[in-house]
Design a protein around this motif. Structure first.
Motif, PDB file in Angstrom:
ATOM      1  N   GLU A 189       0.848  -1.184   0.000  1.00  0.00           N
ATOM      2  CA  GLU A 189       0.000   0.000   0.000  1.00  0.00           C
ATOM      3  C   GLU A 189       0.887   1.239   0.000  1.00  0.00           C
ATOM      4  OE1 GLU A 189      -3.927   0.229   2.129  1.00  0.00           O
ATOM      5  OE2 GLU A 189      -2.760   1.650   3.317  1.00  0.00           O
ATOM      6  N   LEU A 190       0.631   2.135  -0.943  1.00  0.00           N
ATOM      7  CA  LEU A 190       1.421   3.349  -1.095  1.00  0.00           C
ATOM      8  C   LEU A 190       0.534   4.571  -0.890  1.00  0.00           C
ATOM      9  CD1 LEU A 190       2.917   2.371  -4.572  1.00  0.00           C
ATOM     10  CD2 LEU A 190       4.012   1.977  -2.368  1.00  0.00           C
ATOM     11  N   ILE A 191       1.130   5.649  -0.439  1.00  0.00           N
ATOM     12  CA  ILE A 191       0.467   6.951  -0.416  1.00  0.00           C
ATOM     13  C   ILE A 191       1.234   7.809  -1.407  1.00  0.00           C
ATOM     14  CG2 ILE A 191      -0.163   8.969   0.950  1.00  0.00           C
ATOM     15  CD1 ILE A 191      -1.583   6.457   1.911  1.00  0.00           C
ATOM     16  N   ALA A 192       0.551   8.280  -2.440  1.00  0.00           N
ATOM     17  CA  ALA A 192       1.221   9.065  -3.474  1.00  0.00           C
ATOM     18  C   ALA A 192       0.212   9.961  -4.184  1.00  0.00           C
ATOM     19  CB  ALA A 192       1.903   8.146  -4.479  1.00  0.00           C
ATOM     20  N   GLU A 193       0.737  10.953  -4.893  1.00  0.00           N
ATOM     21  CA  GLU A 193      -0.092  11.854  -5.692  1.00  0.00           C
ATOM     22  C   GLU A 193      -0.350  11.228  -7.057  1.00  0.00           C
ATOM     23  OE1 GLU A 193       0.551  15.993  -8.154  1.00  0.00           O
ATOM     24  OE2 GLU A 193       1.650  15.737  -6.283  1.00  0.00           O
ATOM     25  N   ILE A 194      -1.591  11.290  -7.506  1.00  0.00           N
ATOM     26  CA  ILE A 194      -1.909  10.878  -8.873  1.00  0.00           C
ATOM     27  C   ILE A 194      -1.395  12.009  -9.750  1.00  0.00           C
ATOM     28  CG2 ILE A 194      -3.727  10.256 -10.484  1.00  0.00           C
ATOM     29  CD1 ILE A 194      -5.427   9.534  -7.992  1.00  0.00           C
ATOM     30  N   PHE A 195      -0.329  11.740 -10.484  1.00  0.00           N
ATOM     31  CA  PHE A 195       0.472  12.795 -11.091  1.00  0.00           C
ATOM     32  C   PHE A 195       0.175  13.047 -12.570  1.00  0.00           C
ATOM     33  CE2 PHE A 195       4.628  14.105 -12.960  1.00  0.00           C
ATOM     34  CZ  PHE A 195       4.690  15.366 -12.382  1.00  0.00           C
ATOM     35  N   ASN A 196       0.080  11.974 -13.368  1.00  0.00           N
ATOM     36  CA  ASN A 196      -0.025  12.158 -14.813  1.00  0.00           C
ATOM     37  C   ASN A 196      -0.407  10.843 -15.476  1.00  0.00           C
ATOM     38  OD1 ASN A 196       0.210  13.563 -17.277  1.00  0.00           O
ATOM     39  ND2 ASN A 196       2.355  13.014 -17.518  1.00  0.00           N
ATOM     40  N   ILE A 197      -0.735  10.903 -16.731  1.00  0.00           N
ATOM     41  CA  ILE A 197      -0.846   9.726 -17.590  1.00  0.00           C
ATOM     42  C   ILE A 197       0.196   9.927 -18.679  1.00  0.00           C
ATOM     43  CG2 ILE A 197      -2.321   8.445 -19.180  1.00  0.00           C
ATOM     44  CD1 ILE A 197      -4.716   9.511 -17.452  1.00  0.00           C
ATOM     45  N   ASP A 198       1.117   8.972 -18.821  1.00  0.00           N
ATOM     46  CA  ASP A 198       2.207   9.177 -19.773  1.00  0.00           C
ATOM     47  C   ASP A 198       1.764   8.908 -21.211  1.00  0.00           C
ATOM     48  OD1 ASP A 198       2.404   6.424 -20.313  1.00  0.00           O
ATOM     49  OD2 ASP A 198       4.392   6.206 -19.433  1.00  0.00           O
ATOM     50  N   ASP A 199       2.681   9.054 -22.143  1.00  0.00           N
ATOM     51  CA  ASP A 199       2.344   8.921 -23.562  1.00  0.00           C
ATOM     52  C   ASP A 199       2.006   7.499 -23.985  1.00  0.00           C
ATOM     53  OD1 ASP A 199       2.619  11.624 -23.941  1.00  0.00           O
ATOM     54  OD2 ASP A 199       4.705  11.490 -24.623  1.00  0.00           O
ATOM     55  N   ASN A 200       2.215   6.531 -23.091  1.00  0.00           N
ATOM     56  CA  ASN A 200       1.836   5.148 -23.372  1.00  0.00           C
ATOM     57  C   ASN A 200       0.591   4.727 -22.592  1.00  0.00           C
ATOM     58  OD1 ASN A 200       4.005   4.432 -25.185  1.00  0.00           O
ATOM     59  ND2 ASN A 200       5.334   4.640 -23.411  1.00  0.00           N
ATOM     60  N   GLY A 201      -0.016   5.661 -21.857  1.00  0.00           N
ATOM     61  CA  GLY A 201      -1.229   5.362 -21.107  1.00  0.00           C
ATOM     62  C   GLY A 201      -0.997   4.851 -19.695  1.00  0.00           C
ATOM     63  N   PHE A 202       0.243   4.860 -19.228  1.00  0.00           N
ATOM     64  CA  PHE A 202       0.526   4.426 -17.861  1.00  0.00           C
ATOM     65  C   PHE A 202       0.207   5.559 -16.890  1.00  0.00           C
ATOM     66  CE2 PHE A 202       3.085   1.488 -20.267  1.00  0.00           C
ATOM     67  CZ  PHE A 202       3.007   0.318 -19.545  1.00  0.00           C
ATOM     68  N   LEU A 203      -0.332   5.184 -15.728  1.00  0.00           N
ATOM     69  CA  LEU A 203      -0.575   6.165 -14.677  1.00  0.00           C
ATOM     70  C   LEU A 203       0.741   6.463 -13.987  1.00  0.00           C
ATOM     71  CD1 LEU A 203      -2.699   7.748 -12.990  1.00  0.00           C
ATOM     72  CD2 LEU A 203      -2.660   5.807 -11.416  1.00  0.00           C
ATOM     73  N   GLU A 204       1.072   7.744 -13.860  1.00  0.00           N
ATOM     74  CA  GLU A 204       2.274   8.149 -13.132  1.00  0.00           C
ATOM     75  C   GLU A 204       1.855   8.646 -11.760  1.00  0.00           C
ATOM     76  OE1 GLU A 204       5.290   9.509 -16.678  1.00  0.00           O
ATOM     77  OE2 GLU A 204       4.101  11.070 -15.720  1.00  0.00           O
ATOM     78  N   ILE A 205       2.541   8.139 -10.751  1.00  0.00           N
ATOM     79  CA  ILE A 205       2.301   8.601  -9.386  1.00  0.00           C
ATOM     80  C   ILE A 205       3.577   9.234  -8.848  1.00  0.00           C
ATOM     81  CG2 ILE A 205       0.475   6.918  -8.932  1.00  0.00           C
ATOM     82  CD1 ILE A 205       2.598   5.307  -7.304  1.00  0.00           C
ATOM     83  N   LYS A 206       3.396  10.247  -8.021  1.00  0.00           N
ATOM     84  CA  LYS A 206       4.548  10.926  -7.410  1.00  0.00           C
ATOM     85  C   LYS A 206       4.539  10.626  -5.917  1.00  0.00           C
ATOM     86  CE  LYS A 206       5.879  15.251  -8.445  1.00  0.00           C
ATOM     87  NZ  LYS A 206       5.812  16.735  -8.433  1.00  0.00           N
ATOM     88  N   HIS A 207       5.621   9.985  -5.454  1.00  0.00           N
ATOM     89  CA  HIS A 207       5.773   9.663  -4.039  1.00  0.00           C
ATOM     90  C   HIS A 207       6.100  10.933  -3.258  1.00  0.00           C
ATOM     91  CE1 HIS A 207       5.738   5.294  -4.740  1.00  0.00           C
ATOM     92  NE2 HIS A 207       6.333   5.600  -5.877  1.00  0.00           N
ATOM     93  N   GLN A 208       5.978  10.834  -1.947  1.00  0.00           N
ATOM     94  CA  GLN A 208       6.239  11.996  -1.096  1.00  0.00           C
ATOM     95  C   GLN A 208       7.676  12.466  -1.180  1.00  0.00           C
ATOM     96  OE1 GLN A 208       4.576  10.269   2.483  1.00  0.00           O
ATOM     97  NE2 GLN A 208       2.595  11.238   2.098  1.00  0.00           N
ATOM     98  N   ASP A 209       8.611  11.602  -1.572  1.00  0.00           N
ATOM     99  CA  ASP A 209      10.010  12.000  -1.734  1.00  0.00           C
ATOM    100  C   ASP A 209      10.295  12.567  -3.125  1.00  0.00           C
ATOM    101  OD1 ASP A 209      10.002   9.772  -3.388  1.00  0.00           O
ATOM    102  OD2 ASP A 209      11.499   8.651  -2.238  1.00  0.00           O
ATOM    103  N   GLY A 210       9.249  12.685  -3.975  1.00  0.00           N
ATOM    104  CA  GLY A 210       9.400  13.249  -5.309  1.00  0.00           C
ATOM    105  C   GLY A 210       9.638  12.225  -6.410  1.00  0.00           C
ATOM    106  N   LYS A 211       9.906  10.966  -6.035  1.00  0.00           N
ATOM    107  CA  LYS A 211      10.131   9.910  -7.029  1.00  0.00           C
ATOM    108  C   LYS A 211       8.828   9.641  -7.780  1.00  0.00           C
ATOM    109  CE  LYS A 211      11.233   5.046  -7.426  1.00  0.00           C
ATOM    110  NZ  LYS A 211      10.937   3.793  -6.771  1.00  0.00           N
ATOM    111  N   ILE A 212       8.946   9.437  -9.099  1.00  0.00           N
ATOM    112  CA  ILE A 212       7.788   9.156  -9.936  1.00  0.00           C
ATOM    113  C   ILE A 212       7.854   7.713 -10.425  1.00  0.00           C
ATOM    114  CG2 ILE A 212       6.615   9.721 -12.108  1.00  0.00           C
ATOM    115  CD1 ILE A 212       7.541  12.623 -11.667  1.00  0.00           C
ATOM    116  N   ASP A 213       6.752   6.985 -10.248  1.00  0.00           N
ATOM    117  CA  ASP A 213       6.627   5.610 -10.753  1.00  0.00           C
ATOM    118  C   ASP A 213       5.493   5.554 -11.761  1.00  0.00           C
ATOM    119  OD1 ASP A 213       8.587   4.041  -9.482  1.00  0.00           O
ATOM    120  OD2 ASP A 213       7.390   3.898  -7.651  1.00  0.00           O
TER     121      ASP A 213
END
Length: 131
Positions: free
Chosen positions: A95-119
């Motif tokens: 379980e993660l707590i993160a910001e729903i950040f973006n949808i990339d050019d391939n349709g993947f959901l990007e999330i931004k962790h509290q430390d700024g890392k993007i997955d």
């Protein structure tokens, strides 16, 4: 579906699910399922709905073929629920707590962790709920 004798894709099968009259009970409160019948109180017209889905698919397929993913992504982002908001995300048995950040050019959901890392998350592998 790829054959073992060729690296070219010969066919693709796409499946979607639309709850017309019934919907599954989900024990998780991450997603609330419903059905067209539950929302409207009227028995759905199957052929009409199938035609609407096919027209919509054809519309976006034509856009994709002529203009690429960018205009679809723009519309997707303008309608995406919870963008730039904090969420509890269940992903790969954690379980993660993160910001729903973006949808990339391939349709993947990007999330931004509290430390700024993007997955990047594949849409079939997570569930989320806003905090």
């Amino acid at each position: 579906i790829m054959t073992s004798h060729s690296s070219k894709i010969k066919k693709i099968i796409i499946g979607i699910g639309i709850n017309l009259e019934n919907y599954p009970y989900l024990s998780s409160d991450a997603i609330k399922a419903t059905s067209i019948y539950s929302l409207t109180g009227e028995k759905p017209e199957y052929n009409k709905i199938l035609n609407q889905v096919m027209e919509s698919f054809s519309y976006y397929w034509d856009i994709y073929k002529t203009k690429g993913f960018a205009p679809i992504k723009k519309e997707w982002l303008s309608n995406a629920y919870g963008m730039k908001k904090l969420a509890r995300i269940e992903y790969k048995d954690q379980e993660l707590i993160a910001e729903i950040f973006n949808i990339d050019d391939n349709g993947f959901l990007e999330i931004k962790h509290q430390d700024g890392k993007i997955d990047k998350l594949n849409s079939s592998n997570y569930s989320l709920r806003l905090i």
